[in-house]
Design an enzyme around this catalytic site. Structure first.
Site, short mmCIF file in Angstrom:
data_model
loop_
_atom_site.label_atom_id
_atom_site.label_comp_id
_atom_site.label_asym_id
_atom_site.label_seq_id
_atom_site.Cartn_x
_atom_site.Cartn_y
_atom_site.Cartn_z
N GLU A 1 44.44 33.59 28.65
CA GLU A 1 43.80 32.12 29.46
C GLU A 1 43.84 32.16 30.31
O GLU A 1 45.16 32.19 31.09
CB GLU A 1 44.75 30.91 28.94
CG GLU A 1 44.08 29.75 27.59
CD GLU A 1 44.72 28.29 27.30
OE1 GLU A 1 45.63 28.22 28.27
OE2 GLU A 1 44.57 27.90 26.15
N ARG B 1 52.20 15.45 14.30
CA ARG B 1 53.04 14.89 14.13
C ARG B 1 53.22 13.90 15.02
O ARG B 1 52.37 13.80 16.18
CB ARG B 1 54.26 15.87 14.30
CG ARG B 1 54.45 16.83 15.76
CD ARG B 1 55.74 17.39 16.43
NE ARG B 1 55.69 18.11 16.96
CZ ARG B 1 55.19 17.90 18.20
NH1 ARG B 1 55.78 16.32 18.11
NH2 ARG B 1 56.04 17.95 19.16
#
Ligand code: ADP
Length: 652
Positions: free
Chosen positions: A200, A297
């Protein structure tokens, strides 16, 4: 609503979940490993079941055992917390198969977001902005290097299956790419079983801004605003706050909409977080944020969102898991004031934030702000689990007021026994740039010295106070009213050599300060007994905590450990010479780079030790020959265990 829940976790998050579950009228079922036999979470729950040895693989990560206990205990649902199995599609599936409700998203959504490369591709398709880069299947070094060259440096090498900042490598120059890739693949392969990486563009002055999302199974998806988690060390968060400094209502709406889009794209249900990286060079902008990953989560830092929204996210998780609709719509969500969280860790900021294991001899946490913890005084920080001790959460009407409240709480926090980052957190909260809201993810790394996160010399005044305490001196007691007795008192006059000096008698008492040998000078004069270490008199602004033959002196949040020297041990340690390369912490020897007989340059890599989800490279202290290798690759070692002995090249 459910009538019972098995909490498949430990520590503060297990305690946190239990609190809400109880409020909702559930029977709370805890699980614990051998290392947690006395842990707070097991006592807080209505019942607790033993699930195996300390090693997570055989306890908190054992799907089989957890399901077996859940069935035996008659649990209706399973809350995974964060970490451990919270992002395991396999666990979510196993719960459903066993007739238990998994308090989390569907397995398919977990899997879709589980690999960073796949998730990025999905997000691109959904129209969510992603960081420019390569996230395809080809993994040969030459090809990836070409991609990095095109993306242009600096780039970030990222493990596709990563987490917790592991394996991340920033590369600034083309020449460094190959070595960095090799390191990343090795670390990732060892940790995650897959060496796949993506490349990236490294965003300049990156800020970590994440959006809390919530979805129900009736097609409703909303966001609960952002959290700024830019203060990080080792790519791991230390302080989180909301609102993000510089956030506007329109940008929040835009980032929120992108996050909701991201969640919808994977059929999300439950609580989740979409993490974005933002270019911090020109302030937050509508065209300056990019998706990096989704955590499927509850997050560690969820309390700051709870503080400003007034909601209980764990309760929402249960409602959604029970098939209910989200309690509120997007337009009903209000944000009130500013909230900020600091994570108190058992770690040593002065040596690269290495986790610190051992007994928590003393623990004092503020009681006038929200505190989440799972440990108590007398408890152990083991090498098996995350070394977080507590989270402190301050909420106030403004950012300034919230930081003030947090700083004040940090100043009243006391951890003795294990080392902690308390002093560091205090310095961080007082840093002018942070107060201005001018931070990015490398802020801490850039300011290590001003934040006190560099090796300091020993605190001799603290050591002197410790010696006074060990020698049973009355003045030391007066200086440290809270101190406990140190057990057996040792008279300095008993056996050691003394000498006369201008009418007063001085003796040198061999001591050990933070593992290093030193001498205390004890002078008996007309006015009484004087104790000094390194020319410093005992500190008067410190507190002493004794444990066995050792004392822990806490001064301005910094700990100094002192004991009287056991001379037989000192000789043995000295005899090994200074070329002994020791394990800095409990852990596993991941790799040995040299063999016995090899000649090494000063600073050369010798071995890699892995502990607490972190790799630590051991280097040669000087040029020489490897005289001995004490362990094999894969061996478990305790802190301080000799790994190798290097003999100086010029030793003859
Ligand atoms: P992990 O899952 O291992 O935590 P992330 O992808 O979440 O890895 O990245 C960890 C941290 O690294 C983020 O919080 C962010 O601060 C930083 N980061 C990630 N991607 C970039 C990027 N492209 N440019 C700059 N910083 C980044």
């Amino acid at each position: 609503m459910f009538s019972s829940v098995l909490i498949a976790n430990r520590g503060e998050i297990a305690c946190r979940i239990a609190r809400t579950a109880k409020r909702l009228g559930m029977r709370t079922i805890a699980v614990y490993s051998a290392a947690d036999a006395h842990a707070l979470h097991r006592r807080l729950c209505d019942e607790a079941h033993f699930i195996g040895p300390a090693e997570p693989r055989e306890s908190y990560l054992s799907i089989e055992r957890l399901i077996e206990v859940a069935k035996r205990a008659g649990a209706e649902c399973v809350h995974p917390g964060y970490g451990f199995l919270s992002e395991s599609g396999e666990f979510a599936e196993a719960c459903v198969k066993a007739g238990l409700v998994f308090v989390g998203p569907p397995a398919a959504a977990i899997r879709a977001m589980g690999l960073k490369d796949r998730a990025k591709a999905l997000m691109q398709k959904a129209g969510v902005p992603t960081v420019p880069g390569y996230h395809g299947d080809r993994q040969d070094a030459k090809f990836l290097k070409e991609k990095a060259d095109v993306i242009s440096y600096p780039v970030l090498i990222k493990p596709a299956a990563g987490g917790g900042g592991r394996g991340l490598r920033r590369v600034d120059h083309a020449a460094d790419f190959e070595a960095a890739l090799e390191g990343a693949v090795r670390e990732v392969g060892a940790a995650f079983g897959s060496g796949r990486v993506l490349i990236e563009k490294y965003i300049a002055a990156p800020r970590h801004i994440e959006i809390q999302v919530f979805a129900d199974s009736h097609g409703n998806t909303i966001h609960l605003g952002e959290r700024d988690c830019s203060l990080q060390r080792r790519h791991q968060k230390v302080i989180e706050e909301t609102p993000a400094p510089g956030m506007t209502e329109s940008l929040r709406a835009k980032m929120g909409a992108a996050a909701v889009e991201a969640a919808r794209a994977v059929g999300y249900v439950g609580a989740g977080t979409i993490e974005f990286v933002a270019d911090g060079t020109k302030g937050l902008r509508a065209d300056g944020f990019w998706f990096i990953e989704m955590n499927t989560r509850l997050q560690v830092e969820h309390p700051v969102t709870e503080a400003v929204t007034g909601l209980d996210l764990v309760a929402w998780q249960f409602h959604v898991a029970a098939g209910e609709k989200l309690p509120l719509t997007q337009s009903q969500i209000r944000f009130d004031g500013h909230a900020i969280e600091a994570r108190v860790y058992a770690e040593d900021p002065e040596s690269g934030f290495l986790p610190s294991t051992g007994t928590i001899v003393e623990l004092a946490l503020p009681s006038d702000i929200r505190v989440e913890t799972g440990v108590e005084a007398g408890g152990e920080v083991t090498p098996f689990y995350d070394p977080m001790i507590a989270k402190l959460i301050a909420h106030a009407s403004s950012r300034d007021a919230a930081i003030d409240r947090l700083t004040n709480a940090i100043d009243r926090t006391l951890v003795a026994g294990v080392r902690s980052n308390v002093a560091f957190l205090g310095a961080l909260c007082r840093a002018p740039a942070f107060r201005e809201g001018d931070v990015d993810t490398s802020f801490i790394d850039r300011n290590l010295a001003t934040l006190g996160a560099v090796p300091h010399g020993p605190d001799y005044a603290a050591a002197a106070l410790g010696v006074a305490h060990l020698l049973g001196d009355g003045t030391a007691r007066a200086a440290a009213p809270e101190a406990e007795g140190s057990g057996e008192e040792i008279s300095p006059w008993a056996a050691r050599d003394g000498f006369q000096l201008g009418g007063s008698r001085s003796i040198a008492v061999p001591i050990v300060v933070d593992g290093e040998n030193a001498d205390a000078t004890v002078t008996y004069g007309a006015s009484g007994v004087d104790i000094a270490v390194g020319g410093k008199a005992p500190a008067t602004d410190a507190r002493v905590f004794a444990r066995g033959e050792e004392v822990y002196v806490l001064r301005h949040g910094r700990q100094t450990r002192v004991r009287l020297q056991d001379l037989s041990v000192a000789v043995a340690e000295g005899g090994a010479g200074d070329g002994v390369v020791k394990a800095p912490m409990h852990g596993r020897v991941l790799e040995l780079f040299v063999q016995k007989g090899a000649s090494v340059a000063g600073g050369q890599q010798l071995a890699v030790i892995e502990a607490m989800k972190m790799e630590h490279t051991l280097r040669a202290p000087f040029a020489g020959i490897v005289a001995e290798v004490a362990v094999g690759a894969g061996a478990q070692v305790v802190e301080g265990a000799p790994i190798m002995v290097i003999e100086r090249a010029d030793a003859g």
